[in-house]
Design a protein around this motif. Structure first.
Motif, PDB file in Angstrom:
ATOM      1  N   PHE A  77      13.476   7.599  -4.075  1.00 48.39           N
ATOM      2  CA  PHE A  77      14.414   7.148  -2.804  1.00 48.39           C
ATOM      3  C   PHE A  77      13.661   6.090  -1.132  1.00 48.39           C
ATOM      4  CE2 PHE A  77      15.844   7.950   1.445  1.00 48.39           C
ATOM      5  CZ  PHE A  77      17.155   7.375   1.380  1.00 48.39           C
ATOM      6  N   LEU A  78      12.315   6.390  -1.966  1.00 50.27           N
ATOM      7  CA  LEU A  78      11.198   5.773  -1.222  1.00 50.27           C
ATOM      8  C   LEU A  78      11.224   4.330  -1.845  1.00 50.27           C
ATOM      9  CD1 LEU A  78       8.717   8.522   0.069  1.00 50.27           C
ATOM     10  CD2 LEU A  78      10.536   7.525   1.746  1.00 50.27           C
ATOM     11  N   LEU A  79      11.540   4.416  -2.978  1.00 50.68           N
ATOM     12  CA  LEU A  79      11.117   2.754  -2.965  1.00 50.68           C
ATOM     13  C   LEU A  79      12.341   1.987  -3.533  1.00 50.68           C
ATOM     14  CD1 LEU A  79       8.916   4.220  -6.677  1.00 50.68           C
ATOM     15  CD2 LEU A  79       8.288   3.196  -3.558  1.00 50.68           C
ATOM     16  N   ARG A  80      13.565   2.969  -2.903  1.00 49.25           N
ATOM     17  CA  ARG A  80      14.728   2.227  -3.131  1.00 49.25           C
ATOM     18  C   ARG A  80      14.753   1.584  -2.146  1.00 49.25           C
ATOM     19  NH1 ARG A  80      16.828   0.443  -7.883  1.00 49.25           N
ATOM     20  NH2 ARG A  80      17.088   2.188  -9.576  1.00 49.25           N
ATOM     21  N   ASP A  81      15.238   0.424  -1.131  1.00 48.15           N
ATOM     22  CA  ASP A  81      14.768  -0.227  -0.113  1.00 48.15           C
ATOM     23  C   ASP A  81      16.121  -0.498   0.148  1.00 48.15           C
ATOM     24  OD1 ASP A  81      12.346  -0.546   0.180  1.00 48.15           O
ATOM     25  OD2 ASP A  81      12.086  -2.877  -0.829  1.00 48.15           O
ATOM     26  N   GLU A  82      17.151  -0.342  -0.707  1.00 44.97           N
ATOM     27  CA  GLU A  82      18.493  -0.488   0.057  1.00 44.97           C
ATOM     28  C   GLU A  82      19.401   0.794   0.178  1.00 44.97           C
ATOM     29  OE1 GLU A  82      18.593   0.030  -4.776  1.00 44.97           O
ATOM     30  OE2 GLU A  82      17.209  -0.974  -3.067  1.00 44.97           O
ATOM     31  N   GLU A  83      19.053   1.948  -0.503  1.00 44.63           N
ATOM     32  CA  GLU A  83      19.670   3.073  -0.427  1.00 44.63           C
ATOM     33  C   GLU A  83      19.055   3.853   1.511  1.00 44.63           C
ATOM     34  OE1 GLU A  83      21.591   4.393  -1.840  1.00 44.63           O
ATOM     35  OE2 GLU A  83      21.179   3.945  -3.969  1.00 44.63           O
TER      36      GLU A  83
ATOM     37  N   VAL B 251       2.277  13.888 -10.958  1.00 43.44           N
ATOM     38  CA  VAL B 251       3.493  14.831 -11.503  1.00 43.44           C
ATOM     39  C   VAL B 251       3.431  14.469 -12.670  1.00 43.44           C
ATOM     40  CG1 VAL B 251       5.029  16.198 -11.049  1.00 43.44           C
ATOM     41  CG2 VAL B 251       3.713  15.499  -9.263  1.00 43.44           C
ATOM     42  N   VAL B 252       3.951  13.225 -13.563  1.00 48.00           N
ATOM     43  CA  VAL B 252       4.185  13.009 -14.542  1.00 48.00           C
ATOM     44  C   VAL B 252       3.255  11.087 -14.872  1.00 48.00           C
ATOM     45  CG1 VAL B 252       6.005  11.957 -15.737  1.00 48.00           C
ATOM     46  CG2 VAL B 252       6.882  13.045 -14.536  1.00 48.00           C
ATOM     47  N   PRO B 253       2.255  12.118 -15.587  1.00 46.74           N
ATOM     48  CA  PRO B 253       0.985  10.795 -15.844  1.00 46.74           C
ATOM     49  C   PRO B 253       1.713   9.590 -16.639  1.00 46.74           C
ATOM     50  CG  PRO B 253       0.159  13.299 -16.092  1.00 46.74           C
ATOM     51  CD  PRO B 253       1.638  13.581 -15.538  1.00 46.74           C
ATOM     52  N   GLU B 254       2.724   9.842 -17.337  1.00 48.95           N
ATOM     53  CA  GLU B 254       3.054   9.143 -18.547  1.00 48.95           C
ATOM     54  C   GLU B 254       3.807   8.071 -17.868  1.00 48.95           C
ATOM     55  OE1 GLU B 254       3.703  12.381 -18.068  1.00 48.95           O
ATOM     56  OE2 GLU B 254       2.597  12.378 -20.458  1.00 48.95           O
ATOM     57  N   LEU B 255       3.601   8.034 -16.008  1.00 57.27           N
ATOM     58  CA  LEU B 255       4.954   6.934 -15.397  1.00 57.27           C
ATOM     59  C   LEU B 255       3.865   5.577 -15.619  1.00 57.27           C
ATOM     60  CD1 LEU B 255       5.650   8.763 -12.631  1.00 57.27           C
ATOM     61  CD2 LEU B 255       7.912   7.739 -14.620  1.00 57.27           C
ATOM     62  N   PRO B 256       4.211   4.668 -16.048  1.00 52.96           N
ATOM     63  CA  PRO B 256       3.631   3.195 -16.050  1.00 52.96           C
ATOM     64  C   PRO B 256       2.886   2.810 -14.846  1.00 52.96           C
ATOM     65  CG  PRO B 256       5.626   2.891 -16.208  1.00 52.96           C
ATOM     66  CD  PRO B 256       5.552   4.090 -15.769  1.00 52.96           C
ATOM     67  N   ARG B 257       1.734   1.908 -14.237  1.00 48.21           N
ATOM     68  CA  ARG B 257       0.430   2.158 -13.248  1.00 48.21           C
ATOM     69  C   ARG B 257       1.968   1.159 -12.471  1.00 48.21           C
ATOM     70  NH1 ARG B 257      -4.010   3.543 -12.526  1.00 48.21           N
ATOM     71  NH2 ARG B 257      -4.857   4.861 -14.402  1.00 48.21           N
ATOM     72  N   ASP B 258       2.766   0.254 -13.295  1.00 45.58           N
ATOM     73  CA  ASP B 258       3.732  -0.257 -11.909  1.00 45.58           C
ATOM     74  C   ASP B 258       5.281  -0.103 -12.212  1.00 45.58           C
ATOM     75  OD1 ASP B 258       4.049  -0.810 -14.934  1.00 45.58           O
ATOM     76  OD2 ASP B 258       4.284  -3.029 -14.700  1.00 45.58           O
ATOM     77  N   ALA B 259       5.294   0.873 -12.358  1.00 46.95           N
ATOM     78  CA  ALA B 259       7.112   1.631 -12.114  1.00 46.95           C
ATOM     79  C   ALA B 259       7.168   1.608 -10.868  1.00 46.95           C
ATOM     80  CB  ALA B 259       6.631   2.770 -12.711  1.00 46.95           C
ATOM     81  N   ASP B 260       8.403   1.394 -11.482  1.00 49.82           N
ATOM     82  CA  ASP B 260       9.469   1.455 -10.243  1.00 49.82           C
ATOM     83  C   ASP B 260      10.059   2.277  -9.844  1.00 49.82           C
ATOM     84  OD1 ASP B 260      11.701   1.094 -11.816  1.00 49.82           O
ATOM     85  OD2 ASP B 260      11.568  -0.929 -12.141  1.00 49.82           O
TER      86      ASP B 260
ATOM     87  N   GLY C  28       1.107  -0.945   0.167  1.00 51.76           N
ATOM     88  CA  GLY C  28       0.417   0.181   0.200  1.00 51.76           C
ATOM     89  C   GLY C  28       0.998   1.775  -0.149  1.00 51.76           C
ATOM     90  N   ALA C  29       2.313   0.722   0.584  1.00 52.23           N
ATOM     91  CA  ALA C  29       2.976   2.276   0.986  1.00 52.23           C
ATOM     92  C   ALA C  29       3.410   2.660  -0.877  1.00 52.23           C
ATOM     93  CB  ALA C  29       3.341   2.121   1.782  1.00 52.23           C
ATOM     94  N   ARG C  30       3.951   1.586  -1.261  1.00 47.49           N
ATOM     95  CA  ARG C  30       4.488   1.906  -2.431  1.00 47.49           C
ATOM     96  C   ARG C  30       3.487   2.254  -4.027  1.00 47.49           C
ATOM     97  NH1 ARG C  30       9.220  -0.890  -3.529  1.00 47.49           N
ATOM     98  NH2 ARG C  30       9.370  -1.032  -5.673  1.00 47.49           N
ATOM     99  N   ALA C  31       2.257   2.015  -3.922  1.00 49.16           N
ATOM    100  CA  ALA C  31       1.568   2.261  -4.470  1.00 49.16           C
ATOM    101  C   ALA C  31       1.241   3.750  -3.846  1.00 49.16           C
ATOM    102  CB  ALA C  31       0.035   1.579  -4.630  1.00 49.16           C
ATOM    103  N   ASP C  32       1.448   4.499  -2.974  1.00 48.54           N
ATOM    104  CA  ASP C  32       0.684   5.626  -2.577  1.00 48.54           C
ATOM    105  C   ASP C  32       1.601   6.980  -3.380  1.00 48.54           C
ATOM    106  OD1 ASP C  32      -0.683   7.371  -1.194  1.00 48.54           O
ATOM    107  OD2 ASP C  32       1.109   7.759   0.542  1.00 48.54           O
TER     108      ASP C  32
END
Length: 317
Positions: free
Chosen positions: A148-154, A34-43, A22-26
């Protein structure tokens, strides 16, 4: 471990996975605002590349806006002429590059999702050329903060942003050098500048001059572009709703017609009239007659066999 404890641990792990998802989806929803062209499953990689494209496009827009008027562009812009002119080593071009790079600063962003959208669509954030480098830098900082929030290793945000700032600056420098070395790109920038400076409408998004991310072209049609875009989106939404309502109505009428025709055929074939008369089709009646004949024939053959057994039964002697 008791079964109850094991079940509790499994439920806790499942709840934790759901919270992470849920946090990643948010986070992705905030970036796609901001950038609607990003895919819904973007990383995280999608967000990082979008930030780099945003700033690189702003650097190209700034060159078409002001930079091309500050360097000695030759009248003929073929490869041979550009090679002889060597604009990339000209002091005026270096000043243009440094001015553009000085507008970029990638830092931890205090913006929330609605703040970033408002900044992107503000009238002072862009003109007919596109976003200013400063606004593009702020939006890139916002996107990189979400990445950065999606990078677990950072673990270190400042180090992460510093690394990407160096890469973004290098991308901008390479894009600007390419503009004065590739004939087609230089002619495109000059024609774009002349067109907008003469008061003509800018190239629409998706053409050679106006290609870029949605955020890079937002507001690029001059003052009032955001309002026009909002009106167009609202009109499109209304047309979509009308089309959906019409489709639902048509589907309902088609389903009702199918039910009526099916019920009529079923009544004609299997129903009975009000007076009890059999009104089924001839095919149904013949099938019923055959079944009745088979039953009566079976009963008769059974009675015949019983009679024969009675006559020839040895015990009767």
């Amino acid at each position: 471990m008791r079964p109850v404890d094991e079940l509790r641990d499994r439920l806790h792990a499942a709840r934790r996975r759901a919270e992470i998802a849920g946090a990643r989806a948010d986070v992705l929803a905030q970036a796609r605002a901001v950038v609607p062209e990003l895919p819904r499953d973007a990383d995280a990689g999608h967000l990082e590349r979008a930030a780099r494209r945003l700033v690189r496009r702003a650097a190209q827009d700034e060159f078409a806006r002001e930079g091309i008027t500050r360097i000695p562009v030759p009248e003929a812009t073929g490869r041979a002429e550009l090679r002889r002119a060597d604009l990339a080593s000209d002091a005026a071009f270096h000043a243009v590059v440094e001015d553009v790079l000085s507008a970029v600063e990638i830092v931890p962003s205090p913006l929330e999702s609605d703040d970033a959208v408002a900044l992107r669509d503000a009238r002072a954030s862009s003109d007919a050329y596109g976003l200013s480098p400063e606004v593009a830098s702020d939006l890139a900082s916002y996107l990189l903060g979400r990445a950065f929030l999606l990078r677990d290793e950072e673990r270190d945000l400042d180090a992460y942003l510093d690394r990407h700032e160096r890469q973004i600056r290098e991308d901008m420098r390479s894009a600007l050098v390419r503009l004065v070395r590739v004939p087609l790109e230089l002619r495109s920038a000059r024609e774009r500048h002349n067109r907008i400076a003469s008061g003509l409408a800018p190239e629409r998004a998706g053409t050679a001059h106006g290609a870029g991310t949605g955020a890079g072209t937002a507001g690029g049609a001059g003052s009032g572009a955001s309002g026009v875009g909002a009106a167009a989106r609202e009109a499109l939404s209304q047309r979509a709703r009308s089309a959906m309502d019409h489709a639902r109505a048509e589907a309902g009428r088609a389903a009702l017609g199918a039910l009526r025709s099916g019920a009529g055929r079923a009544f004609e074939r299997y129903g009975r009239g009000a007076d009890g008369e059999d009104v089924r089709g001839g095919e149904a009646r013949s099938a019923a007659d055959r079944a009745r004949d088979q039953r009566s024939g079976g009963q008769q053959s059974g009675e015949h066999r019983a009679a024969e057994q009675t006559v020839h039964d040895p015990r009767s002697d």
